[in-house]
Every structure is written in structure tokens, then in C-alpha cells.
Design an enzyme around this catalytic site. Structure first.
Site, mmCIF file in Angstrom:
data_model
loop_
_atom_site.group_PDB
_atom_site.id
_atom_site.type_symbol
_atom_site.label_atom_id
_atom_site.label_comp_id
_atom_site.label_asym_id
_atom_site.label_seq_id
_atom_site.Cartn_x
_atom_site.Cartn_y
_atom_site.Cartn_z
ATOM 1 N N THR A 1 64.930 71.245 82.415
ATOM 2 C CA THR A 1 64.649 69.770 82.224
ATOM 3 C C THR A 1 63.640 69.156 83.222
ATOM 4 O O THR A 1 62.867 69.889 83.794
ATOM 5 C CB THR A 1 65.975 68.964 82.259
ATOM 6 O OG1 THR A 1 66.759 69.397 81.170
ATOM 7 C CG2 THR A 1 65.799 67.473 82.135
ATOM 8 N N ASP B 1 76.428 67.461 75.493
ATOM 9 C CA ASP B 1 76.944 67.059 76.806
ATOM 10 C C ASP B 1 78.345 66.439 76.715
ATOM 11 O O ASP B 1 79.025 66.265 77.723
ATOM 12 C CB ASP B 1 76.001 66.047 77.482
ATOM 13 C CG ASP B 1 74.847 66.743 78.210
ATOM 14 O OD1 ASP B 1 74.904 67.972 78.377
ATOM 15 O OD2 ASP B 1 73.888 66.047 78.600
ATOM 16 N N GLY C 1 68.518 70.643 85.777
ATOM 17 C CA GLY C 1 69.293 71.895 85.825
ATOM 18 C C GLY C 1 70.764 71.724 85.510
ATOM 19 O O GLY C 1 71.605 72.364 86.144
ATOM 20 N N GLY C 2 71.085 70.841 84.525
ATOM 21 C CA GLY C 2 72.487 70.672 84.128
ATOM 22 C C GLY C 2 73.339 70.325 85.343
ATOM 23 O O GLY C 2 72.893 69.588 86.231
ATOM 24 N N SER D 1 76.495 62.557 81.997
ATOM 25 C CA SER D 1 75.307 63.335 82.373
ATOM 26 C C SER D 1 75.424 63.801 83.818
ATOM 27 O O SER D 1 76.066 63.152 84.638
ATOM 28 C CB SER D 1 74.073 62.442 82.237
ATOM 29 O OG SER D 1 72.942 63.100 82.744
ATOM 30 N N SER D 2 74.770 64.905 84.111
ATOM 31 C CA SER D 2 74.670 65.342 85.509
ATOM 32 C C SER D 2 73.445 64.738 86.186
ATOM 33 O O SER D 2 73.305 64.803 87.415
ATOM 34 C CB SER D 2 74.551 66.871 85.586
ATOM 35 O OG SER D 2 75.725 67.458 85.099
ATOM 36 N N THR E 1 65.435 63.930 79.828
ATOM 37 C CA THR E 1 65.676 65.250 79.268
ATOM 38 C C THR E 1 65.812 65.247 77.752
ATOM 39 O O THR E 1 66.107 64.215 77.150
ATOM 40 C CB THR E 1 66.992 65.817 79.873
ATOM 41 O OG1 THR E 1 67.164 67.165 79.457
ATOM 42 C CG2 THR E 1 68.206 65.023 79.437
ATOM 43 N N ASN F 1 67.808 67.737 76.934
ATOM 44 C CA ASN F 1 68.990 68.549 77.197
ATOM 45 C C ASN F 1 68.618 70.027 77.203
ATOM 46 O O ASN F 1 68.317 70.578 78.234
ATOM 47 C CB ASN F 1 70.141 68.266 76.231
ATOM 48 C CG ASN F 1 71.444 68.889 76.737
ATOM 49 O OD1 ASN F 1 71.552 69.184 77.918
ATOM 50 N ND2 ASN F 1 72.415 69.090 75.866
HETATM 51 O O1 DON Z 1 72.423 65.103 81.125
HETATM 52 C C1 DON Z 1 72.757 66.232 81.456
HETATM 53 O O2 DON Z 1 73.573 66.466 82.319
HETATM 54 C C2 DON Z 1 72.080 67.401 80.789
HETATM 55 N N1 DON Z 1 71.681 67.010 79.470
HETATM 56 C C3 DON Z 1 70.933 67.833 81.618
HETATM 57 C C4 DON Z 1 70.275 69.021 81.038
HETATM 58 C C5 DON Z 1 69.413 69.704 81.970
HETATM 59 O O3 DON Z 1 69.274 69.367 83.107
HETATM 60 C C6 DON Z 1 68.736 70.863 81.381
HETATM 61 N N2 DON Z 1 68.034 71.572 82.353
HETATM 62 N N3 DON Z 1 68.506 72.421 82.971
#
Ligand code: DON
Length: 579
Positions: free
Chosen positions: A368, A410, A460-461, A439-440, A386, A388
Site C-alpha cells: 500500500t 478488512d 503494510g496491513g 483499519s491499521s 489504499t 487494500n
Molecule cells: O486499512 C488497512 O488496515 C488495510 N486495508 C491496509 C492494507 C495495506 O496496508 C496493504 N499493504 N500492505
């Protein structure tokens, strides 16, 4: 692990390796833009040069990333923006996607089993927030016109831009999928040829969409042909998005939350962002003094991972869209709760003395996107947005020219059913109509005696949260310059799986041994498979001389920190001592 996510991460392994732990940051004194694409950073700096402020630059960079970073930059997704105004005021902007009114959990299951629908195709799509988010920020706090800040993105889409090795590889990796539908094939593989670094990539449909948005504003997206095209494509594919969902979408101006760490104030995003979790981890850590030479030592790592685990446990159980579940932020950050968690950690520390060793450089990884801007007046913007997953739902509606997100993954589709990031979440984040998924993403600012010193955030999630915490520690506890702080190898612990994942060369053998003796389960690579992860784009301001230090993550070699100065300033490797 879902195939889509597997392929996303696979790409990151194919990417070149960068070893640049001690590169100095970019240094400037009139402004800075850091993003994961040089071209987009340059767009932001050109806007600053043209007299725009940090908000103008952030909006221009956001639109430019939607063109030159199609995997992650977007107008078909959503995110969070944290603004610091020169007046001292901090403001949050929630432009997260919202679930359609007709969404229900059962749509994602067949014969009791979870299908791919939450990550692939129209059922995974939340109503995008990016266009309304960027435009609203510009209207409220920018100084230039929408046309002016969108013009670079429109030209990059219309005339094309030169592909990097990474972008060419990403497109080629998706060749089969993108060639399987007419509208993605037309954009990505018009001659059925693979891409090479140095090729020019043109996006005519996207240029038209952007150009119409620049003329007609967000209405063109939410009340006009774009909403219509998305709803038509969604209905045709069995999705549930409606025109009403687009008409009712709105962004939210929110009050940031704050906490203290090592006598500094951390300002970050409220729910449904994960600023609460960033603050919870830092608040737990705040009474554990870390020695200057404690970087990645077993005791510091043990305390860190324990704090991460406890905070993630609470996050997964109690946090979600505050309009649906009363916010647990106050309870989780209360001194009573934090003290209880600090006690738990204290009991688990065993002091082990082994030979100290040094750590070495990181490897590179992609996903992301986060970017940061700062102007000569002292305004600052921190944005994480993002789709996602990589290229989101992998769907482009009709001739709109942009990918739609797969943000609905998510949510917890069922209580404790893990999502693509292995997060097992509870009732607070259950999928529901008109709700925003937890969300993270947590754009964050750090202040020293009310003076802004850091603008940061990550992609990064769930590792977003742990990257931000480690970068703050690296600067405040371990005296690293901002570039070293974000390049340093990092580790990640969430509640489940009960494992601390680490990048190669994060720990010495002695440290690993000591951590194991303290009953930590450790595994090399994220989720045991992916050598490096995350992306950060950070800015540090030295309040003593107002020098601005920009750092693009070495894991994203296509990115750049580009500074604006009256004359060239010499790179410096010096860290800054904050009082
Ligand atoms: O909002 C979130 O937590 C996720 N959709 C973020 C996704 C993300 O960072 C993807 N990349 N690694």
C-alpha cells in the site's frame, strides 16, 4: 493464505534488494515531499515551488500516485489524512471506504465456507473515499485550485510516464488476470506484450476521469458518470453497490487522539484508524526506559513484542467503526488499563546476559502507500491511503480507468474469522451496511514541547502499527537519524498468530537465543514467508535550526524524499538530540 495475497507478496520477493541502512536523509529548509514514487514526490515539490502549501502538495501527490503507482495509489480506495497547520492546530480527515447498504456477511460464504469474494471482484468493494477526501482537504486548507493541483496527474496519465523495473514486473505478474477482461487488457496489455523498465505507460481513460473530476469536482465521481459506471459494472457482476451508496458517501473531519512517549506528544488518527493501538503500545512502553544501546536487544524486543501483543489483543476484540460500537479508545488508553498491562510485562521479563552483537541491513518489499509533505510555513500532512490488496479488487468499472478497492476484507466477515492479514477480529468490526472497516492505517505526528518534529506513517496491513512504533523508538530511544530509523530491519507481533516475525539480520544469534529463553516464539520472515515488509515515508524537523530531513524507505527504491531549499544543503548523517 488466499492466492491473491500470496501473489502480492510474491511480487515483493521478486523485487530488487536494497541495502541502505545508513544512507543520510534528504535535507532541505523550505519544504519536503516523500512518497514511494519519485515522480509523485516531484509533483508535490513542484506544487510547493509554485507557491502551494503542504495541503496543496499532498492533494497533488495523492492524485499523482493514483497514476504512477497503480497498485497502491488510487482514486478507487480510501484512507486517512492528518493535517498540522502552522497555527498549531491538528486535524484528522477520515476518507475511509464505507460498506454498501445492501452488504451482508452471507454474501461471502458458500456452503459455510469463505469464498474469494471479499478480496476479488465487486463484492469486496467499499464506496471509495479518496476523491472526496482529497478534494475536501484542498477546499478547506489548500490555496491552489483543483485544476492546478490535478494537472500534473492528468498529464502523467495522458502523456504517460516511464515504467520502473518494479512497476513493469507488477503489471507482468498480473498479465493473465488483466488480459482476461477487455477494459484492463486495453490499458495494461493492448498488444499482448510484456512490459519492460523504460517503457512509457499511458492511461487515456484515467486521464479523462481525472480531467473531468478537475473540472466538475467530486460530484462527477459520486453523483455522476463514475458512480453510474461502477454501479452498472457491480450489478452485472453480482455486486451490491448502489447509486444511493455513492450519493450518501461523506468524509469526516475528526479530532486526532494523542498520547505521551518519552516526554513527546504523539498525535494520531482516531477510529476506525489504528492510532489507538499505536498510542496503546507507546503508552505501555513509556515506563520501560530503553538504554541507548538497547536497539534490538533481547530485553527491549521482549518488552516491545509483549506490548504489541497486548495492544493487538485489545484492538481485535474492541475496536471498530465508532458509529457502530462505542469507542473503546478512552478505556484502552486509561492509566488503569495501561498500568495493568505494564505489570503483566514486568512479570515476564527475565534478564539474560549474552554477548552483544550488531545488526545489519534490511531487504526490500512493496505494498500500500504512505506519503508525507511539509512546507516552509510549517504546515504538514501525513496521508495513508489504499486499495487494500495489490490493485485492490483487480476490477476497473467500464472506461473509468482506475482500480477499485477490496477494503471489505478488512472487516471480520464472521467473529474471529481471520482476514488476509491474519487478523481475527470480534463483534466491534463485524461487517455491516454503511459501516467503515477497522483499519491499521495510522498517519502520525510527533511533537517536542508543542513543536512538530516528525511526520510519519506506513503501509503494510497490521505491520503499519508496529513499523510506526519502532520508527518512533529508533529516533527517540536509539538516536537514529530518520533514514536509518525507517530503513532498520524491523519485527512484527500481533495477537494471533502467537509469533514474532522478523526481517533477516534483525537479531543476532545470541539475541534470538535469549528471546527464546524468555518464551518468545520467533520466526524469520513475515508469516514465515516474506523476507521484508512495509513502507514508510517520513519527515523529521530539527526545531533548533528548522532543517527538514526527509526519508524514503529503502524497501521502496522507486520512491524519493525530495526537498526544497534556496541552495543545496549537504547531506548529513547526524542524529538530532531532543530534550
Ligand atoms: O486499512 C488497512 O488496515 C488495510 N486495508 C491496509 C492494507 C495495506 O496496508 C496493504 N499493504 N500492505
Amino acid at each position: 493464505m488466499p492466492k491473491k495475497y500470496y501473489s502480492t507478496l510474491l511480487l515483493t520477493i521478486l523485487s530488487p534488494v536494497v541495502c541502505a541502512k545508513y544512507l543520510p536523509p534528504t535535507i532541505a529548509n523550505k519544504g519536503m515531499v516523500v512518497s514511494e514514487q519519485k515522480i509523485a514526490s516531484q509533483v508535490g515539490v513542484d506544487i510547493l515551488k509554485a507557491g502551494g502549501n503542504a495541503i496543496d502538495a499532498a492533494v497533488a501527490t495523492g492524485y499523482a500516485l493514483a497514476v504512477v503507482d497503480p497498485c497502491c495509489g488510487n482514486i478507487g480506495g480510501g484512507g486517512f489524512m492528518l493535517i498540522h497547520l502552522k497555527s498549531g492546530k491538528n486535524i484528522g480527515l477520515n476518507f475511509r471506504e464505507t460498506a454498501p447498504k445492501k452488504i451482508k456477511s452471507s454474501l461471502f460464504f458458500s456452503a459455510g465456507k469463505k469464498t474469494k469474494a471479499s478480496t476479488l471482484g465487486y463484492l469486496s468493494v467499499g464506496v471509495p473515499g479518496t476523491v472526496m477526501g482529497l478534494n475536501s482537504a484542498l477546499k478547506k486548507y489548500g490555496t491552489l485550485s483543483l485544476k492546478q493541483v490535478m494537472q500534473p496527474a492528468i498529464l502523467l496519465a495522458k502523456n504517460g510516464f516511464i515504467l520502473s523495473t518494479n512497476n513493469a514486473q507488477f503489471f507482468n505478474h498480473e498479465k493473465k488476470l488483466f488480459s482476461s477482461t477487455k477494459n484492463t487488457q486495453k490499458i495494461f496489455f493492448p498488444d499482448n506484450q510484456k512490459w519492460h523498465a523504460g517503457d512509457r505507460f499511458i492511461q487515456k481513460d484515467l486521464a479523462k476521469t481525472l480531467s473531468m473530476i478537475s473540472l466538475k469536482g467530486a460530484r462527477y465521481f459520486y453523483q455522476g458518470p463514475i458512480a453510474q459506471a461502477i454501479v452498472t459494472a457491480s450489478e452485472k457482476a453480482g455486486g451490491v453497490l448502489s447509486l444511493q451508496d455513492f450519493h450518501h458517501y461523506h468524509i469526516r473531519w475528526v479530532t486526532p487522539i494523542h498520547c505521551e512517549y518519552r516526554k513527546h506528544t504523539i498525535v494520531t488518527m482516531p477510529l476506525p484508524s489504528s492510532g489507538t493501538t499505536v498510542c496503546q503500545i507507546l503508552s505501555i512502553l513509556n515506563t520501560f526506559p530503553f538504554p541507548k544501546n538497547g536497539f534490538h536487544s533481547s530485553t527491549v524486543t521482549h518488552i516491545n513484542t509483549a506490548a504489541m501483543q497486548l495492544a493487538f489483543h485489545d484492538r481485535n476484540q474492541y475496536l471498530g467503526d465508532p458509529r457502530f460500537t462505542p469507542s473503546a479508545t478512552r478505556a484502552l488508553l486509561s492509566s488503569q488499563h495501561i498500568k495493568k498491562q505494564q505489570e503483566e510485562i514486568r512479570h515476564s521479563i527475565i534478564h539474560i546476559h549474552l554477548n552483544p552483537q550488531t545488526t545489519t541491513s534490511p531487504k526490500e518489499k512493496l505494498e500500500t502507500t504512505h506519503y508525507s509533505t511539509y512546507d516552509k510555513e510549517g504546515n504538514a500532512v501525513s496521508v495513508t491511503y489504499t486499495l487494500n490488496g495489490f490493485f485492490g479488487s483487480k476490477k476497473i468499472a467500464g472506461n473509468t480507468g482506475f482500480f477499485l478497492n477490496n477494503e471489505l476484507d478488512d472487516f471480520a466477515l464472521k467473529k474471529d474469522l481471520k482476514n488476509q492479514f491474519h487478523l481475527k477480529q470480534g463483534d466491534a468490526n463485524l461487517i455491516a451496511p454503511n459501516k467503515q472497516p477497522l483499519s491499521s492505517m495510522s498517519p502520525t505526528l510527533v511533537f517536542n514541547h508543542h513543536q512538530l518534529i516528525m511526520i510519519l506513517g506506513a503501509a503494510g496491513g497490521p505491520t503499519i502499527i508496529t513499523q510506526i512504533v519502532q520508527t518512533i523508538e529508533n529516533v527517540l530511544d536509539f538516536d537514529m537519524n530518520i533514514q536509518a530509523a525507517i530503513n532498520s530491519p524491523h519485527y512484527h507481533r500481533q495477537d494471533s498468530p502467537a509469533t514474532t516475525f522478523y526481517e533477516p539480520q534483525t537479531f543476532s544469534l545470541d539475541t534470538l537465543k535469549a528471546l527464546k529463553l524468555m518464551k518468545n516464539h520467533l520466526e524469520k520472515y513475515l508469516w514465515g514467508k516474506y523476507p521484508t515488509w512495509g513502507q514508510q515515508a517520513a519527515i523529521l524537523i530539527d526545531p533548533s535550526n528548522h532543517l527538514i530531513f526527509g526519508a524514503n524507505d529503502a524497501r521502496r527504491p522507486d520512491g524519493a524524499a525530495i526537498g526544497l531549499s534556496k541552495k543545496c544543503l549537504k547531506p548529513t548523517n547526524n542524529h538530532i538530540q531532543f530534550q
